[in-house]
Write an enzyme that holds these catalytic residues in place. Structure first.
Site, PDB file in Angstrom:
ATOM      1  N   CYS A 157       0.846  -1.196   0.000  1.00 21.21           N
ATOM      2  CA  CYS A 157       0.000   0.000   0.000  1.00 21.21           C
ATOM      3  C   CYS A 157       0.882   1.246   0.000  1.00 21.21           C
ATOM      4  O   CYS A 157       1.634   1.486   0.947  1.00 21.21           O
ATOM      5  CB  CYS A 157      -0.920  -0.060   1.228  1.00 21.21           C
ATOM      6  SG  CYS A 157      -1.479   1.505   1.892  1.00 21.21           S
ATOM      7  N   CYS A 205       0.377   3.773   2.804  1.00 21.62           N
ATOM      8  CA  CYS A 205       0.901   3.230   4.076  1.00 21.62           C
ATOM      9  C   CYS A 205       2.390   3.516   4.187  1.00 21.62           C
ATOM     10  O   CYS A 205       2.879   3.936   5.249  1.00 21.62           O
ATOM     11  CB  CYS A 205       0.703   1.712   4.139  1.00 21.62           C
ATOM     12  SG  CYS A 205      -1.010   1.183   4.187  1.00 21.62           S
TER      13      CYS A 205
END
Ligand code: ZN
Length: 146
Positions: free
Chosen positions: A71, A74
């Protein structure tokens, strides 16, 4: 909290439960069992079982960043989360749980998107927020809940 209150603090290294006087939280307490720093001021990396042990007997609030290496937001938030950990130490503990390796934890905590931050008090969820945030917003969110 008052200065002579005793708090249970889980060791990030051995998961031993330490009793720490509130007045000593800011004095770099170490684990009575393994001597590891109890409150290192940086996010702890916890796997699924480690997360449950960590939350089980720990009196300090814990913010868990449920994230995944695949991600992009993230990964972008990681240094912001580290900065927030320094700002919020020693009264709030920050931890990361990689749900690609801990799908049981994602299921147990009903994580539907990453990053999702969940604030736990006495082992129970108190609040959650999804999406990447800058450090200042993470700190402001935590302080608005506590
Ligand atoms: Zn320890």
């Amino acid at each position: 909290m008052s200065a002579d209150e005793t708090l249970h603090v889980t060791c990030p290294a051995c998961a031993g439960v330490n009793r720490v006087l509130a007045a000593r939280l800011g004095k770099e307490p170490v684990c009575g069992r393994c001597r590891a720093p109890l409150l290192p001021g940086r996010p702890l990396e916890l796997d699924g079982p480690g997360l449950e042990r960590f939350l089980a007997r720990n009196d300090l609030p814990v913010v868990v960043d449920f994230w995944s290496p695949s991600c992009g937001p993230c990964r972008m938030m990681a240094p912001q989360f580290e900065q927030a950990a320094r700002t919020l130490a020693p009264g709030v503990r920050l931890a990361k749980c990689d749900i690609s390796a801990a799908q049981d934890a994602a299921t147990r905590h009903a994580i539907r998107s990453v990053p999702t931050m969940v604030l736990f008090r006495a082992g129970r969820e108190a609040a959650r927020i999804s999406g990447a945030l800058p450090a200042g917003d993470i700190v402001a969110w935590v302080r608005s809940v506590l």
